[in-house]
Design a protein around this motif. Structure first.
Motif, short mmCIF file in Angstrom:
data_model
loop_
_atom_site.label_atom_id
_atom_site.label_comp_id
_atom_site.label_asym_id
_atom_site.label_seq_id
_atom_site.Cartn_x
_atom_site.Cartn_y
_atom_site.Cartn_z
N LYS A 225 0.86 -1.18 0.00
CA LYS A 225 0.00 0.00 0.00
C LYS A 225 0.90 1.23 0.00
O LYS A 225 1.86 1.30 0.76
CB LYS A 225 -0.92 0.02 1.22
CG LYS A 225 -1.95 1.14 1.21
CD LYS A 225 -2.90 1.02 2.36
CE LYS A 225 -3.94 2.15 2.37
NZ LYS A 225 -4.83 2.10 1.18
N ALA A 226 0.58 2.19 -0.87
CA ALA A 226 1.41 3.39 -1.01
C ALA A 226 0.63 4.62 -0.55
O ALA A 226 -0.57 4.76 -0.83
CB ALA A 226 1.85 3.56 -2.45
N PHE A 227 1.35 5.53 0.13
CA PHE A 227 0.77 6.76 0.65
C PHE A 227 1.56 7.95 0.11
O PHE A 227 2.79 7.94 0.11
CB PHE A 227 0.83 6.79 2.18
CG PHE A 227 0.25 5.58 2.85
CD1 PHE A 227 -1.08 5.57 3.24
CD2 PHE A 227 1.04 4.46 3.08
CE1 PHE A 227 -1.62 4.46 3.87
CE2 PHE A 227 0.51 3.34 3.71
CZ PHE A 227 -0.83 3.35 4.10
N SER A 228 0.86 8.98 -0.34
CA SER A 228 1.51 10.19 -0.80
C SER A 228 2.12 10.92 0.39
O SER A 228 1.48 11.07 1.44
CB SER A 228 0.50 11.10 -1.50
OG SER A 228 1.09 12.34 -1.83
N ILE A 229 3.37 11.40 0.25
CA ILE A 229 4.02 12.14 1.32
C ILE A 229 4.37 13.56 0.87
O ILE A 229 5.15 14.25 1.52
CB ILE A 229 5.27 11.40 1.83
CG1 ILE A 229 6.25 11.10 0.70
CG2 ILE A 229 4.88 10.13 2.56
CD1 ILE A 229 7.53 10.41 1.17
N SER A 230 3.78 14.00 -0.24
CA SER A 230 3.97 15.36 -0.73
C SER A 230 2.73 15.79 -1.49
O SER A 230 2.14 14.98 -2.23
CB SER A 230 5.20 15.46 -1.63
OG SER A 230 5.30 16.74 -2.23
N GLN A 231 2.33 17.05 -1.33
CA GLN A 231 1.17 17.58 -2.04
C GLN A 231 1.53 18.14 -3.41
O GLN A 231 0.64 18.37 -4.24
CB GLN A 231 0.51 18.67 -1.20
CG GLN A 231 -0.06 18.18 0.11
CD GLN A 231 -1.14 17.13 -0.08
OE1 GLN A 231 -2.02 17.27 -0.93
NE2 GLN A 231 -1.06 16.05 0.70
N ILE A 232 2.80 18.37 -3.67
CA ILE A 232 3.20 19.00 -4.93
C ILE A 232 4.12 18.11 -5.77
O ILE A 232 4.41 18.45 -6.92
CB ILE A 232 3.89 20.35 -4.67
CG1 ILE A 232 5.12 20.17 -3.78
CG2 ILE A 232 2.91 21.35 -4.05
CD1 ILE A 232 5.92 21.45 -3.59
#
Length: 210
Positions: A63-70
């Motif tokens: 499972k992958a999670f975003s760690i940046s909004q840009i």
């Protein structure tokens, strides 16, 4: 070593592509989850002894999670079961074979590079925690054989007994096409599996995201 150099070249190409070209107009920060099936080339490495690489078969969930909004930067974690088995040594009438069940928990950080519509490359690097659940070593000498529990100090001896826990590192890259993907990775362990014995793994994977 040849496989390692090839994998480094793939990762370097992916990172260069990320810097020099942006195919997608918008940054995709959506995470994913899926299953992975892998074939592993597993090698014990001890100074002065040349062991044969043996196959391992791995099945798990990521499972992958975003760690940046840009930026398309992700943390990918998972868990998988690994069964490794095969002949690791054969010389002068002596044959050694290993069978081992393990639990692998990787944590990877990577950059998702858009290559086209529904096509992306995910180069990554990370750490893994390995717990070895059970295992046996069979020794055969001119037809006479016996089997020992690799985690039993009485059966293996102080110098040869295996450790149940290891921490390692890996680098790799996954090519995603729609919901399907293929990947390659290479890794070694910081902790010896037994006295003066290191381990390394080259892995080829296929998977499906949902």
């Amino acid at each position: 070593m040849k496989n390692f150099r090839t994998l480094l070249a793939v990762c370097f190409l992916a990172m260069t592509t990320a810097v020099s070209a942006q195919v997608a107009k918008t940054v995709d920060t959506n995470g994913w989850q899926g299953v992975r099936l892998s074939y592993n080339n597993y090698t014990l490495d001890e100074r002065g002894i040349e062991y044969d690489a043996i196959p391992g078969f791995e099945f798990g969930f990521v499972k992958a999670f975003s760690i940046s909004q840009i930026h398309p930067l992700f943390l990918e974690a998972g868990a998988s079961f690994v069964y490794t088995t095969g002949d690791i040594f054969s010389e002068d009438g002596l044959d050694l074979s290993l069978s081992m069940f393990s639990l692998n928990v990787p944590f990877n950080v990577g950059y998702k590079v858009a290559l086209g519509d529904n096509i992306s490359l995910f180069p990554y690097a990370g750490l893994s925690l390995k717990g070895h659940l059970s295992g046996d070593m069979e020794m055969s000498y001119y037809g006479e054989s016996e089997t020992a529990n690799i985690f039993d100090e009485d059966e293996m001896g102080d110098d040869a007994v295996f450790k149940r826990f290891q921490i390692g590192w890996q680098i790799g890259a996954t090519l995603n096409i729609n919901k399907f993907n293929v990947g390659l990775s290479y890794g070694t362990d910081f902790m010896e599996i037994s006295k003066n014995v290191d381990t390394k793994t080259f892995k080829a994977s296929v998977g499906f995201n949902f």
